[in-house]
Design a protein around this motif. Structure first.
Motif, short mmCIF file in Angstrom:
data_model
loop_
_atom_site.label_atom_id
_atom_site.label_comp_id
_atom_site.label_asym_id
_atom_site.label_seq_id
_atom_site.Cartn_x
_atom_site.Cartn_y
_atom_site.Cartn_z
N ASN A 53 16.71 57.26 24.33
CA ASN A 53 16.79 55.94 24.57
C ASN A 53 17.59 55.14 23.53
N HIS A 54 17.43 55.71 22.21
CA HIS A 54 18.24 54.85 21.07
C HIS A 54 19.64 55.09 21.32
N LYS A 55 20.01 56.41 21.96
CA LYS A 55 21.57 56.38 22.12
C LYS A 55 21.98 55.41 23.56
N ASP A 56 21.06 55.22 24.30
CA ASP A 56 21.40 54.37 25.40
C ASP A 56 21.39 52.74 24.88
N ILE A 57 20.65 52.41 24.07
CA ILE A 57 20.24 51.02 23.61
C ILE A 57 21.57 50.91 22.78
N THR A 58 21.78 51.86 22.05
CA THR A 58 23.36 51.87 20.97
C THR A 58 24.44 51.32 21.99
N ASN A 59 24.40 52.14 23.22
CA ASN A 59 25.53 51.78 24.17
C ASN A 59 25.51 50.56 24.73
N VAL A 60 24.22 49.90 24.84
CA VAL A 60 24.05 48.63 25.31
C VAL A 60 24.68 47.79 24.14
N ILE A 61 24.23 47.95 23.02
CA ILE A 61 24.72 47.14 22.01
C ILE A 61 26.27 46.95 21.87
N ASN A 62 27.09 48.10 21.91
CA ASN A 62 28.18 48.25 21.72
C ASN A 62 28.97 47.69 22.99
N THR A 63 28.46 47.79 24.17
CA THR A 63 28.90 47.18 25.42
C THR A 63 28.85 45.82 25.39
N ALA A 64 27.84 45.29 25.03
CA ALA A 64 27.44 43.84 25.04
C ALA A 64 28.37 43.15 23.87
N HIS A 65 28.41 43.64 22.87
CA HIS A 65 29.46 43.05 21.65
C HIS A 65 31.00 43.15 22.22
N ALA A 66 31.46 44.03 22.79
CA ALA A 66 32.69 44.32 23.72
C ALA A 66 32.95 43.05 24.43
N ILE A 67 31.84 42.61 25.09
CA ILE A 67 32.15 41.56 26.39
C ILE A 67 31.73 40.34 25.88
N ASP A 68 31.11 40.07 24.42
CA ASP A 68 30.80 38.90 24.09
C ASP A 68 29.41 38.45 24.86
N CYS A 69 28.71 39.27 24.99
CA CYS A 69 27.11 38.65 25.76
C CYS A 69 26.08 39.00 24.84
N PRO A 70 25.37 38.01 24.31
CA PRO A 70 24.37 37.96 23.63
C PRO A 70 23.28 38.71 24.25
N ILE A 71 22.25 39.49 23.41
CA ILE A 71 21.22 40.05 24.13
C ILE A 71 20.45 40.28 22.86
N PRO A 72 19.70 38.99 22.42
CA PRO A 72 18.77 39.03 21.37
C PRO A 72 17.50 39.93 21.47
N TYR A 73 16.88 40.09 22.78
CA TYR A 73 15.88 40.77 22.70
C TYR A 73 16.21 42.23 22.32
N THR A 74 17.08 42.95 22.85
CA THR A 74 17.44 44.20 22.90
C THR A 74 18.05 44.47 21.40
N ALA A 75 18.53 43.49 20.87
CA ALA A 75 18.95 43.83 19.23
C ALA A 75 17.75 43.95 18.43
N GLN A 76 16.72 43.24 18.69
CA GLN A 76 15.51 43.36 18.14
C GLN A 76 14.84 44.71 18.42
N LEU A 77 14.90 45.13 19.70
CA LEU A 77 14.67 46.54 20.16
C LEU A 77 15.38 47.45 19.37
N TYR A 78 16.51 47.45 19.17
CA TYR A 78 17.33 48.28 18.46
C TYR A 78 16.86 48.60 17.14
N GLU A 79 16.45 47.54 16.33
CA GLU A 79 15.89 47.65 15.08
C GLU A 79 14.45 48.25 15.10
#
Length: 295
Positions: free
Chosen positions: A235-261
């Motif tokens: 799931n860490h791999k998946d959330i890392t993919n989420v973070i990278n994809t979101a950054h690439a399309i300029d989509c803020p994901i504040p809850y998921t960024a906290q989850l990543y931490e």
């Protein structure tokens, strides 16, 4: 139609078993020879990846990450070296949309179809044959594979063009992982307040808080059972993919960024091979309490 299946892990094995039980002609491949032998005893045949590529109309796989997927397809002696126009590759792995589109485009050059078809439902869904499958790719290939999907899923949906299935899976992982984390936070709150967390989740699971995370993961938390159905590592791999994809399309994901931490903290403390129900350990550390049922 002959179907090949590569990757007989927590998810792949029951998926392949359902195909065999449904009477499909299934050839399996995995590094674990013991599991392959067990599938053969159940009615499958065994083969190398080369055998699958040469003999199967559809070759499916569910593998840990995109680099392994690409190596299986495009590496030396990979599937593409032996497959012919008209065959189809189905990738049930969780990868990025860019990874899926790359596979689609390279295979299409040889007339080979490709579907990105990640699944949701966890180990319990795989065993029950009730997985949800989110698919990206060409409709004709989806229609060809739909009867196969029916053997181990309750719902297979064509989302759109290549890569859209992978985007849908990342959206799914945002919801699932944040949901599990918030259940963990809520039960930690209840335990810290001196209330039995088992009675709390049983009291609310029939109301508006009802969810897969509450029904499936809350019991694991209070029973201190962190045997993985889905590891934090995956799931860490998946959330890392989420973070990278979101950054690439300029989509803020504040809850998921906290989850990543939160996941990074779990990694630092050596919990990556545990079930993601173990998110509760993060909140327990913060609150200096333990979530467990009272006798």
């Amino acid at each position: 139609m002959k179907v090949g299946f590569i990757g007989l892990g927590i998810m792949g094995r029951p998926m392949a078993e359902h195909m065999v039980k449904a009477g499909l002609d299934v050839m399996v491949s995995d590094l674990n020879e013991k599991i392959v032998a067990e599938l053969v005893a159940e009615g499958a045949t065994a083969g190398s990846n080369k055998d699958l590529a040469e003999q199967c109309d559809v070759v499916e796989m569910i593998l840990p990450n995109a680099s392994i997927v690409k190596n299986v397809i495009f590496g030396e002696g990979g599937l593409m070296d032996y497959m012919k126009a008209g065959q189809i590759v189905v990738d049930h792995s969780s990868v990025t949309a860019n990874d899926s589109r790359e596979c689609y485009e390279k295979l299409q050059e040889k007339g080979i179809g490709f579907l990105d078809a990640p699944v949701s439902g966890g180990e319990s869904g795989a065993k029950a044959g009730t997985l949800a499958i989110m698919v990206g790719g060409d409709e004709k290939n989806f229609n060809t594979c739909a009867p196969i999907f029916d053997t181990y899923s309750s719902q297979a949906t064509l989302i759109g063009d290549s890569g859209s299935g992978s985007i849908c899976k990342l959206a799914n992982q945002i919801i699932v992982n944040n949901n599990i984390a918030i259940v963990a936070e809520a039960l930690t709150f209840a335990a810290k307040a001196g209330v039995d967390p088992e009675k709390v989740y049983k009291a609310i699971e029939g109301g508006a808080a009802r969810s897969y995370a509450l029904e499936d993961k809350a019991p694991m938390m209070v029973e201190r059972n962190f045997t993985p159905g889905g590891t934090i590592k995956v799931n860490h791999k998946d959330i890392t993919n989420v973070i990278n994809t979101a950054h690439a399309i300029d989509c803020p994901i504040p809850y998921t960024a906290q989850l990543y931490e939160i996941q990074q903290t779990m990694k630092a403390h050596g919990h990556m091979e545990e079930d993601h129900a173990a998110y509760v350990k993060y909140f327990e550390t913060l609150a200096d309490t333990i979530v467990e049922k009272k006798n």
